[in-house]
Design an enzyme around this catalytic site. Structure first.
Site, PDB file in Angstrom:
ATOM      1  N   GLU A  70       0.595  -0.964  -0.231  1.00 36.68           N
ATOM      2  CA  GLU A  70      -0.390  -0.054  -0.234  1.00 36.68           C
ATOM      3  C   GLU A  70       1.024   1.306  -0.177  1.00 36.68           C
ATOM      4  OE1 GLU A  70      -3.058   0.002   3.016  1.00 36.68           O
ATOM      5  OE2 GLU A  70      -3.754   2.200   2.035  1.00 36.68           O
ATOM      6  N   GLU A  75      -6.458  -5.467   8.418  1.00 36.47           N
ATOM      7  CA  GLU A  75      -5.173  -4.629   8.446  1.00 36.47           C
ATOM      8  C   GLU A  75      -4.675  -4.275   9.542  1.00 36.47           C
ATOM      9  OE1 GLU A  75      -6.039  -1.165   6.099  1.00 36.47           O
ATOM     10  OE2 GLU A  75      -7.841  -1.096   7.010  1.00 36.47           O
ATOM     11  N   GLU A  99      -8.361   2.585  -3.403  1.00 40.00           N
ATOM     12  CA  GLU A  99      -8.678   2.115  -1.976  1.00 40.00           C
ATOM     13  C   GLU A  99     -10.087   3.130  -1.811  1.00 40.00           C
ATOM     14  OE1 GLU A  99      -6.013   1.348   1.494  1.00 40.00           O
ATOM     15  OE2 GLU A  99      -5.077  -0.341  -0.297  1.00 40.00           O
ATOM     16  N   ASP A 122     -11.326  -0.039   1.698  1.00 41.91           N
ATOM     17  CA  ASP A 122     -11.018   0.433   3.115  1.00 41.91           C
ATOM     18  C   ASP A 122     -11.490   0.946   4.536  1.00 41.91           C
ATOM     19  OD1 ASP A 122      -8.354   1.193   3.891  1.00 41.91           O
ATOM     20  OD2 ASP A 122      -8.073   2.871   2.895  1.00 41.91           O
ATOM     21  N   ASN A 129      -4.410   5.170  -2.478  1.00 45.36           N
ATOM     22  CA  ASN A 129      -5.576   5.722  -1.513  1.00 45.36           C
ATOM     23  C   ASN A 129      -6.299   6.619  -2.587  1.00 45.36           C
ATOM     24  OD1 ASN A 129      -5.932   4.149   1.411  1.00 45.36           O
ATOM     25  ND2 ASN A 129      -3.351   4.694   1.106  1.00 45.36           N
TER      26      ASN A 129
HETATM   27  P1  C2E Z   1      -5.225   3.844   6.085  1.00 42.11           P
HETATM   28  O1  C2E Z   1      -5.797   3.771   4.055  1.00 42.11           O
HETATM   29  O2  C2E Z   1      -6.406   2.521   6.471  1.00 42.11           O
HETATM   30  O3  C2E Z   1      -4.011   2.546   6.192  1.00 42.11           O
HETATM   31  C1  C2E Z   1      -3.177   2.098   7.355  1.00 42.11           C
HETATM   32  C2  C2E Z   1      -2.761   3.477   8.108  1.00 42.11           C
HETATM   33  O4  C2E Z   1      -2.338   2.528   9.386  1.00 42.11           O
HETATM   34  C3  C2E Z   1      -0.812   3.727   8.175  1.00 42.11           C
HETATM   35  O5  C2E Z   1      -1.693   5.621   8.556  1.00 42.11           O
HETATM   36  C4  C2E Z   1      -0.695   2.917   8.613  1.00 42.11           C
HETATM   37  O6  C2E Z   1       1.193   3.603   8.661  1.00 42.11           O
HETATM   38  C5  C2E Z   1      -1.191   2.725   9.282  1.00 42.11           C
HETATM   39  N1  C2E Z   1      -0.729   0.806   9.941  1.00 42.11           N
HETATM   40  C6  C2E Z   1       0.136   0.285   9.199  1.00 42.11           C
HETATM   41  N2  C2E Z   1       0.007  -0.865   9.973  1.00 42.11           N
HETATM   42  C7  C2E Z   1       0.020  -0.643  11.784  1.00 42.11           C
HETATM   43  C8  C2E Z   1      -0.689  -1.317  12.424  1.00 42.11           C
HETATM   44  O7  C2E Z   1      -0.303  -2.207  12.199  1.00 42.11           O
HETATM   45  N3  C2E Z   1      -0.662  -0.760  13.656  1.00 42.11           N
HETATM   46  C9  C2E Z   1      -1.351   0.880  13.447  1.00 42.11           C
HETATM   47  N4  C2E Z   1      -1.849   1.383  14.387  1.00 42.11           N
HETATM   48  N5  C2E Z   1      -1.210   1.257  12.575  1.00 42.11           N
HETATM   49  C10 C2E Z   1      -1.188   0.698  10.987  1.00 42.11           C
HETATM   50  P2  C2E Z   1      -0.888   6.238   7.783  1.00 42.11           P
HETATM   51  O8  C2E Z   1       0.615   5.681   6.858  1.00 42.11           O
HETATM   52  O9  C2E Z   1       0.000   7.612   8.532  1.00 42.11           O
HETATM   53  O10 C2E Z   1      -1.612   7.219   7.150  1.00 42.11           O
HETATM   54  C11 C2E Z   1      -2.778   7.532   7.623  1.00 42.11           C
HETATM   55  C12 C2E Z   1      -4.460   7.711   6.895  1.00 42.11           C
HETATM   56  O11 C2E Z   1      -3.998   8.624   5.514  1.00 42.11           O
HETATM   57  C13 C2E Z   1      -4.511   5.983   5.902  1.00 42.11           C
HETATM   58  O12 C2E Z   1      -5.150   5.354   6.462  1.00 42.11           O
HETATM   59  C14 C2E Z   1      -5.451   6.566   4.467  1.00 42.11           C
HETATM   60  O13 C2E Z   1      -6.755   7.186   4.920  1.00 42.11           O
HETATM   61  C15 C2E Z   1      -4.730   8.277   4.158  1.00 42.11           C
HETATM   62  N6  C2E Z   1      -3.602   8.935   3.500  1.00 42.11           N
HETATM   63  C16 C2E Z   1      -2.567   8.148   2.985  1.00 42.11           C
HETATM   64  N7  C2E Z   1      -1.919   8.181   2.154  1.00 42.11           N
HETATM   65  C17 C2E Z   1      -3.031   9.209   1.316  1.00 42.11           C
HETATM   66  C18 C2E Z   1      -3.242   9.236  -0.195  1.00 42.11           C
HETATM   67  O14 C2E Z   1      -2.134   9.632  -0.897  1.00 42.11           O
HETATM   68  N8  C2E Z   1      -3.844   9.606  -0.319  1.00 42.11           N
HETATM   69  C19 C2E Z   1      -5.433  10.045   0.362  1.00 42.11           C
HETATM   70  N9  C2E Z   1      -6.220  10.734  -0.191  1.00 42.11           N
HETATM   71  N10 C2E Z   1      -5.377   9.023   1.864  1.00 42.11           N
HETATM   72  C20 C2E Z   1      -3.947   8.734   1.831  1.00 42.11           C
HETATM   73 CA    CA Z   2      -5.591   2.336   3.494  1.00 40.18          CA
HETATM   74 CA    CA Z   3      -7.508   1.316   6.406  1.00 38.27          CA
END
Ligand code: C2E
Ligand code: CA
Ligand code: CA
Length: 310
Positions: A77, A254, A167, A197, A135
């Site tokens: 991802e 996830e 997603e 998602d 995403n």
């Molecule tokens: P998401 O799509 O649900 O992505 C998963 C989030 O959970 C990611 O946070 C990831 O680093 C984190 N994660 C992965 N494994 C674990 C785990 O074992 N435990 C915990 N506590 N967390 C875990 P991140 O990278 O901070 O991203 C947060 C959200 O930001 C994402 O949730 C997604 O909704 C959004 N996002 C990230 N990149 C993009 C993007 O390029 N465009 C858009 N529109 N949204 C994005």
């Molecule tokens: Ca996602």
């Molecule tokens: Ca997610």
């Protein structure tokens, strides 16, 4: 109720309360304290975000998604990161919402899609059979030109659409139905995969969900976290897996953070898993090195021994 009052809840312990149970709850707390970034989200202005985009400071990190049975990586991802000169690496919670409000989210999507497709092409050329997931924000789904633009961006990188999964959250899939459905259907017709998602956290009816041609279901991490202690979470987890199977779509759990969560995912037969226990999101170079390693070497000792005992 505790959450609604803002109390930090580590979990629930049933009687008799033993030192072991308390220790486990505390360990859960310690584990969470080691998250990638500090809980504090830096305050960043729209101007700074705009400059950051102009200076090319945004890039995707990649977190592997593995097959739970074989532990082989199936894809990654793409998660947006901002290499900000003042704050080092900034996570999306500090900028996505602002970008959605000030109209910069479309630009970020382009940057991430381009870089994600370029990297996926590199992996595939290196002989790694991996897909990339990207995403999409609810806001961008309102523009009916989206599907064509995304398809062009991906094909410009020489990557076929079947190796890309978009997603969208459950909520996105059920809001502004006309245009959202048009975009999602067009993306699917072009051959992209579509993933729901954070499944289980929104308010959607099954009927709505089945009106979108999804290919993948990502079950929110809250269910796996509580599955061991809450029968309701376990029920949601199990029935989501069953539903995905019946709908003929791939289920992903996830946020697998611990050994016990990993064991549970495997015992329930969930096809794919993603989470810190397997690997954290990594920069493109680190991800490539990780993906090139043989299975036993690419995981920490915990997962490798899981493999041995399997
Ligand atoms: P998401 O799509 O649900 O992505 C998963 C989030 O959970 C990611 O946070 C990831 O680093 C984190 N994660 C992965 N494994 C674990 C785990 O074992 N435990 C915990 N506590 N967390 C875990 P991140 O990278 O901070 O991203 C947060 C959200 O930001 C994402 O949730 C997604 O909704 C959004 N996002 C990230 N990149 C993009 C993007 O390029 N465009 C858009 N529109 N949204 C994005
Ligand atoms: Ca996602
Ligand atoms: Ca997610």
């Amino acid at each position: 109720m505790a959450r609604a009052y803002g109390v930090k809840l580590l979990g629930a312990i049933s009687k008799p309360i033993t030192a072991k149970k308390i220790k486990e709850a505390i360990q859960l707390h310690d584990g969470r304290a080691h998250d990638e970034a500090p809980a504090q989200v830096p305050e960043l202005s729209s101007e700074e975000i705009r400059d950051g985009l102009k200076n090319g400071e945004f890039e995707p990190f990649f977190q592997p998604k593995i097959e739970s049975r074989t532990q082989l990586a199936k894809g990654a991802e793409a998660l947006a990161r901002w290499r900000n000169p003042r704050h080092r690496i900034v996570r999306p919670q500090a900028f996505i919402e602002a970008m959605e409000q000030n109209g910069l989210i479309g630009e970020l999507t382009e940057v991430i899609v381009k870089a994600a497709a370029r990297n996926c092409k590199v992996w595939r050329e290196a002989g790694l059979d991996l897909s990339v997931a990207i995403n999409l924000s609810l806001k961008t789904l309102h523009d009916v030109t989206l599907a064509d633009r995304l398809a062009n961006l991906v094909s410009e990188q020489g990557l076929e659409p079947q190796h890309v999964i978009f997603e969208v959250t459950e909520t996105a899939a059920t809001a502004d139905l006309g245009r959202t459905l048009e975009n999602l259907s067009r993306l699917r017709m072009k051959g992209f995969g579509l993933s729901i998602d954070d499944y289980g956290t929104g308010h959607s009816s099954m009927q709505r969900l089945t009106s979108v041609p999804f290919t993948e279901l990502k079950i929110d991490r809250s269910f796996v976290r509580h599955a061991a202690t809450r029968s309701s979470s376990r029920a949601v987890l199990e029935s989501s897996l069953e539903m995905a199977q019946k709908l003929g779509i791939v289920a992903v759990v996830e946020g697998v953070e611990s050994r016990s969560e990993w064991d549970l995912v495997r015992s329930l037969g969930c096809p794919l898993a993603q989470g810190y226990f397997i690997a954290r999101p990594m920069g493109a170079d680190d991800f490539l090195s990780w993906a090139r390693m043989p299975v036993a070497a690419s995981y920490g000792p915990a997962l490798s021994s899981a493999k041995r005992s399997a």
